[in-house]
Structures are given as structure tokens and as C-alpha cells.
Write an enzyme that holds these catalytic residues in place. Structure first.
Site, short mmCIF file in Angstrom:
data_model
loop_
_atom_site.label_atom_id
_atom_site.label_comp_id
_atom_site.label_asym_id
_atom_site.label_seq_id
_atom_site.Cartn_x
_atom_site.Cartn_y
_atom_site.Cartn_z
N PRO A 135 1.77 -7.74 -2.77
CA PRO A 135 0.32 -7.92 -2.55
C PRO A 135 -0.06 -9.00 -1.53
O PRO A 135 -1.25 -9.14 -1.22
CB PRO A 135 -0.20 -8.28 -3.95
CG PRO A 135 0.97 -8.80 -4.69
CD PRO A 135 2.18 -8.14 -4.11
N TYR A 155 -3.89 -8.47 9.36
CA TYR A 155 -4.63 -8.74 8.12
C TYR A 155 -5.90 -7.89 8.05
O TYR A 155 -6.22 -7.34 6.99
CB TYR A 155 -4.96 -10.23 8.01
CG TYR A 155 -5.42 -10.62 6.64
CD1 TYR A 155 -4.51 -10.96 5.64
CD2 TYR A 155 -6.78 -10.65 6.30
CE1 TYR A 155 -4.92 -11.31 4.36
CE2 TYR A 155 -7.21 -11.00 5.03
CZ TYR A 155 -6.27 -11.33 4.08
OH TYR A 155 -6.69 -11.68 2.80
P1 RFL Z 1 -3.14 3.56 -9.04
O1 RFL Z 1 -4.29 2.61 -8.96
O2 RFL Z 1 -1.91 3.10 -9.70
O3 RFL Z 1 -3.69 4.86 -9.78
C1 RFL Z 1 -2.83 5.90 -10.22
C2 RFL Z 1 -3.47 6.59 -11.40
O4 RFL Z 1 -2.63 7.66 -11.83
C3 RFL Z 1 -2.56 7.66 -13.25
N1 RFL Z 1 -1.34 8.36 -13.68
C4 RFL Z 1 -1.34 9.63 -14.13
N2 RFL Z 1 -2.31 10.52 -14.29
C5 RFL Z 1 -1.97 11.74 -14.77
N3 RFL Z 1 -0.70 12.09 -15.10
C6 RFL Z 1 0.31 11.22 -14.97
N4 RFL Z 1 1.56 11.57 -15.30
C7 RFL Z 1 0.02 9.94 -14.45
N5 RFL Z 1 0.77 8.84 -14.18
C8 RFL Z 1 -0.08 7.90 -13.71
C9 RFL Z 1 -2.61 6.19 -13.61
O5 RFL Z 1 -3.03 5.98 -14.96
C10 RFL Z 1 -3.61 5.64 -12.59
O6 RFL Z 1 -4.94 5.68 -13.07
O7 RFL Z 1 -2.73 4.08 -7.59
P2 RFL Z 1 -3.63 4.41 -6.29
O8 RFL Z 1 -4.85 5.20 -6.66
O9 RFL Z 1 -2.68 4.92 -5.28
O10 RFL Z 1 -4.20 2.98 -5.84
C11 RFL Z 1 -3.32 2.00 -5.34
C12 RFL Z 1 -3.84 0.60 -5.67
O11 RFL Z 1 -4.15 0.54 -7.05
C13 RFL Z 1 -2.83 -0.50 -5.32
O12 RFL Z 1 -2.18 -0.21 -4.11
C14 RFL Z 1 -3.50 -1.89 -5.18
O13 RFL Z 1 -4.03 -2.31 -6.40
C15 RFL Z 1 -2.49 -2.94 -4.68
N6 RFL Z 1 -3.05 -4.29 -4.62
C16 RFL Z 1 -3.87 -4.68 -3.59
N7 RFL Z 1 -4.20 -3.80 -2.62
C17 RFL Z 1 -5.08 -4.16 -1.62
O14 RFL Z 1 -5.33 -3.34 -0.74
N8 RFL Z 1 -5.65 -5.41 -1.57
C18 RFL Z 1 -5.38 -6.35 -2.50
O15 RFL Z 1 -5.97 -7.42 -2.46
C19 RFL Z 1 -4.43 -6.01 -3.55
N9 RFL Z 1 -4.12 -6.89 -4.51
C20 RFL Z 1 -2.74 -5.21 -5.63
C21 RFL Z 1 -3.30 -6.52 -5.53
C22 RFL Z 1 -1.92 -4.87 -6.70
C23 RFL Z 1 -1.63 -5.81 -7.65
N10 RFL Z 1 -0.79 -5.41 -8.73
C24 RFL Z 1 -1.11 -5.62 -10.08
C25 RFL Z 1 0.31 -4.52 -8.46
C26 RFL Z 1 -3.01 -7.48 -6.49
C27 RFL Z 1 -2.15 -7.14 -7.54
C28 RFL Z 1 -1.85 -8.23 -8.51
C1 PHB Z 2 -6.93 -10.46 -4.97
O1 PHB Z 2 -6.56 -9.88 -6.00
O2 PHB Z 2 -8.04 -11.02 -4.91
C2 PHB Z 2 -6.02 -10.52 -3.81
C3 PHB Z 2 -4.71 -10.12 -3.95
C4 PHB Z 2 -3.85 -10.19 -2.85
C5 PHB Z 2 -4.32 -10.69 -1.65
C6 PHB Z 2 -5.64 -11.07 -1.51
C7 PHB Z 2 -6.50 -10.99 -2.59
O3 PHB Z 2 -3.49 -10.79 -0.58
#
Ligand code: RFL
Ligand code: PHB
Length: 403
Positions: A299, A391
Site C-alpha cells: 500500500p 504518485y
Molecule cells: P476487494 O475490495 O477485495 O473486493 C473483492 C470482493 O469480492 C468478494 N469475494 C467474493 N464474492 C463472491 N464469491 C467469492 N468466492 C468471493 N471471494 C471474494 C469479497 O468479499 C470482496 O467484497 O477487491 P477490489 O474490488 O479489486 O478492490 C481492490 C481494493 O480493495 C484494494 O486494491 C485497495 O484497498 C488497496 N489499498 C489501497 N489502494 C489505493 O488505491 N490507495 C490506498 O490508499 C490504499 N490503501 C489498501 C490501502 C489496502 C490495504 N489493505 C488492508 C490491504 C491500505 C490498506 C491497509
Molecule cells: C490510507 O489508508 O489512508 C492510505 C494508505 C496508503 C497510502 C496512503 C493512504 O499510501
């Protein structure tokens, strides 16, 4: 299991995270019929605290989907962020370095809520809490998604399946292993994150490389903060009381940087592992993978949600071309177009993660080299411009000219 039912749609979308919901909305606006199948409940999906930073490409797509109003009203436009390293604090002037580009701080939870509301408002079919989801026959012209819902067995017969079901989903796992190549790196640490209803430390984000590990000070609004600390993968949440978190944040940033830190009870706390992962290709017959189902970035560069959005842009365009223009060119180029952008974001996220974190195996020389690179970067116009360009997000049509 009682009755069984067959339903027909044009596109079956597996997963109602941001990728699946956004695709559903864009297809709806193009007059293409799609049904969403989600394993969890809507409340569970909304309870996951994830991304916070949107690129211009993602903002534009949310506008195109007709769900950008609240984002423009409540989101925070950021034209820079701060980097802290070895007592040096420097603002990366995103806007000045990129010819006026900015990013939007607007939580993934809010993006998801806006998309859910739009879908519900339009009366579009979503099966939440679907069980035993299976995808079949995607190498034929009539794929299907079979699942159980509210005691019924449902067969969803469709023209295409969009696998938007995240890293642990069923779609990528259903591809024969010899049809796919995967690339993976797991980092030897995680991010401990907390959300708290406290005023953010600074009006923009702060990325800090410190001797005790990486720190990110982020936010969701002017009254809600999101902080992350690099922690060993062996750490568990019960080792991290709120007090321990704030104490460690203070130790890492130093009392001067933390002079205006407001602490308070956490309203969410979690540990996320960090991973770089790509599956190639992203299309198998009539199955398309999009978002985290196909790739994961650590991330640090805030790229995950933004990559999911750009995949969805290419996929919705390809499906529009197929149904409305009778052209399969977009479908044929889908995987190559996505992957060029994906690999560039993978490279940036890997580089930024490596630079900003201490690795357990790093020796004195690695630490010195990272310090020297940060020193160079923060004092070089060319270095800062490259950081800023990546970025804010590379242009979407990067790939168009050559693919
Ligand atoms: P998701 O959000 O994981 O959604 C997938 C959905 O599919 C469901 N699913 C199923 N449904 C039906 N049948 C099954 N067998 C299934 N298996 C799973 C799940 O329940 C879920 O609802 O993927 P999607 O839509 O591709 O979205 C991707 C984003 O969620 C992810 O890339 C970001 O959250 C990553 N990320 C960040 N991305 C950014 O662009 N900017 C950020 O600041 C940022 N910060 C982060 C992040 C991810 C983090 N974590 C926890 C990994 C910060 C963190 C801490
Ligand atoms: C956020 O969750 O706010 C977040 C995560 C990763 C980043 C920036 C913001 O690089």
C-alpha cells in the site's frame, strides 16, 4: 437446499468490492445488463477500512459512473504530501511537479457506499451473502456462475464473467494453473493501522522512514485520522493497545514532529501483510480478472484501488465495444492494456516500499544506501518529479499507442 433457479444476464460480476460495483455501474449506464454476486453482507463490505487516496483517473471514472457528487463535496484535494527522513522534513509538491495534478483523499468505504447506493437506487440485482460460488464454462460462449442464496441454488447464465473477487476469490483459483503465470513477493513486515476520530497530525499525508520503522500519517476527513506503523509479521493486535500505538508513533516521529498530535481511542485497528503479486494474463476466454483478483501492490504508493479502477475502465470499454459496436478488439487487448499499467504501478509500489521500510535482513550498508537515496531524491528536481509523476498516477492511455 430447496428450489433451483436459472437466471440470464449479459455480464456476471463476481465480487461487490469497488471493482465489481464500479463495473456494474458503468455497464448499467451503457445499457448492458449485469448481475453482482458477493460472498459477504453489504455491512461487512462497508466495514473494511482500506484505501484512502484516489488518483485523477479514478475520480474521472467515478464521475463517469455518475457517483462523484459526494466525493467532490466531502473529499479533500491534496496538492502535496510530506516526506520525513533522518530529521529532514520535505513537502513533495505534487501539483507543481506534475503540471497541476492533485490526488483526492476520500476513503474506499465512502466510494463503496456511493456505488452501493447508486446500484440500489437503480434497482439492480446484487446477491449478497452468496455461498458456494463456482464459475463454469468460461472457455465456451455460455459461461455460468452457480451459487446458493437464501436457500436456493441459482445458475446465472451469461456471456461474460468479470472476476472482481479480490485476492482470495474463486475466479483466479478456477483458471487451470498451466494457463496462468504468477509473480509474487511477500514483504517481511506488515502495516498496523488505526482509525481514530481525532484531528489529523497535518493537513496532508506524512510518509516517514525512521530507524524504528516506517510511519504513515493519513486521514479520512479533517476530524478522522488514519495512521500506520510498520510492524513485524509475528505481531498480533492484542500486543498493540491504543496507548502502545500512540507511544510508538511518538517514538518514531520524535517529539518535535508530534507536537500537535491528538490521540484518542481507536475505532478500527488491523494488521495488513504487504505483498507484490501479478497474475498473467488477465483474460481467459470469457473470464476477465480485474482489481485485486489479478494483482496486489503493497500500500505504500496508494495504488491498489486506483489500479482496480483502471482495469474496470478498460473492461467496461471493451464490453461496450463488444455489445454496442460489435467489435472484439477491446476484449482481445484487455489483458495487455491492463498489464502495462499494472507493472508500472507494481514497480513504483515496490520501489517506494523498499526505500521507506527497514527490512530485517538489511545491514548497515543497506540502511546507508537507503538514506543516501532519500537524500538524493528529496534534493533532486528530477527525483522528486519522478516520484510525483508516479504518485498522482501515470496516464491511462500510456498503453494505447503500442498495444
Ligand atoms: P476487494 O475490495 O477485495 O473486493 C473483492 C470482493 O469480492 C468478494 N469475494 C467474493 N464474492 C463472491 N464469491 C467469492 N468466492 C468471493 N471471494 C471474494 C469479497 O468479499 C470482496 O467484497 O477487491 P477490489 O474490488 O479489486 O478492490 C481492490 C481494493 O480493495 C484494494 O486494491 C485497495 O484497498 C488497496 N489499498 C489501497 N489502494 C489505493 O488505491 N490507495 C490506498 O490508499 C490504499 N490503501 C489498501 C490501502 C489496502 C490495504 N489493505 C488492508 C490491504 C491500505 C490498506 C491497509
Ligand atoms: C490510507 O489508508 O489512508 C492510505 C494508505 C496508503 C497510502 C496512503 C493512504 O499510501
Amino acid at each position: 437446499m430447496s428450489a433451483s433457479r436459472t437466471i440470464r444476464t449479459q455480464v456476471a460480476i463476481v465480487g461487490a468490492g469497488p471493482a465489481g460495483l464500479l463495473l456494474g455501474q458503468l455497464l448499467h449506464r451503457a445499457g448492458i445488463d449485469a448481475v453482482l454476486i458477493e460472498r459477504q453482507s453489504a455491512d461487512y463490505v462497508l466495514g473494511r477500512i482500506r484505501a484512502g487516496v484516489l488518483e485523477q483517473v479514478t475520480m474521472d471514472l467515478l464521475d463517469e459512473a455518475g457517483v462523484g457528487q459526494r466525493m467532490h463535496a466531502e473529499g479533500l484535494v491534496h496538492s502535496g504530501f510530506d516526506m520525513v527522513c533522518e530529521g529532514l522534513r520535505k513537502r513533495v509538491e505534487l501539483s507543481e511537479l506534475t503540471g497541476g495534478k492533485t490526488v483526492m483523499v476520500y476513503g474506499q468505504t465512502e466510494v463503496t457506499r456511493d456505488l452501493m447506493d447508486a446500484r440500489q437506487g437503480a434497482g439492480l440485482a446484487t446477491y449478497y451473502e452468496a455461498q458456494a460460488v463456482q464459475i463454469q464454462d468460461f472457455d465456451t460462449k455460455q459461461p455460468r456462475v452457480c451459487f446458493e442464496h437464501a436457500g436456493q441454488r441459482i445458475a446465472l447464465v451469461c456471456d461474460f464473467i468479470a472476476g472482481c473477487d479480490g485476492f482470495h476469490g474463486v475466479c483466479r483459483a478456477s483458471v487451470p494453473p498451466d494457463a496462468m503465470q504468477t509473480f509474487e513477493k511477500v514483504y517481511p513486515f506488515g502495516w498496523l493501522g488505526i482509525l481514530s476520530d481525532t484531528k489529523p497530525l497535518h493537513h496532508e499525508l506524512i510518509y516517514a522512514s525512521t530507524a524504528r520503522g516506517f510511519v504513515l500519517c493519513s486521514q479520512r476527513s479533517s476530524t478522522r485520522s488514519r495512521y500506520y506503523l510498520q510492524v513485524p509479521l509475528t505481531d498480533t493486535l492484542d500486543q498493540w493497545s491504543d496507548q502502545a500505538f500512540w507511544d510508538e508513533l511518538r517514538l518514531r516521529l520524535g517529539s518535535q514532529q508530534c507536537a500537535s498530535l491528538v490521540t484518542g481511542p481507536s475505532i478500527e485497528k488491523s494488521i495488513a501483510p504487504l505483498r507484490s503479486f501479478v497474475a498473467e494474463p488477465m483474460r481467459f476466454g470469457r473470464l476477465f480478472l480485474a482489481g485485486d483478483a489479478a494483482h496486489i501492490v503493497p500500500p505504500t504508493g496508494a495504488k491498489g484501488l486506483n489500479l482496480a479502477a483502471s482495469d474496470v475502465k478498460y473492461l467496461s470499454q471493451a464490453l461496450r465495444d463488444f455489445y454496442l459496436e460489435r467489435s472484439s478488439a477491446g476484449i482481445d487487448h484487455y489483458s495487455d492494456r491492463c498489464l502495462r499499467r499494472v507493472w508500472r504501478a507494481e514497480r513504483f509500489s515496490w520501489w517506494f516500499t523498499t526505500l521507506m521500510h527497514r527490512f530485517p535482513a538489511d545491514g548497515d550498508i543497506d540502511n546507508k544506501l537507503k538514506q543516501a537515496e532519500l537524500d538524493y531524491l528529496l534534493h533532486s528536481e528530477a527525483g522528486l518529479r519522478s516520484l510525483a509523476e508516479n504518485y498522482v498516477g501515470l496516464p491511462l492511455n500510456f498503453a494505447e499507442a503500442d498495444v
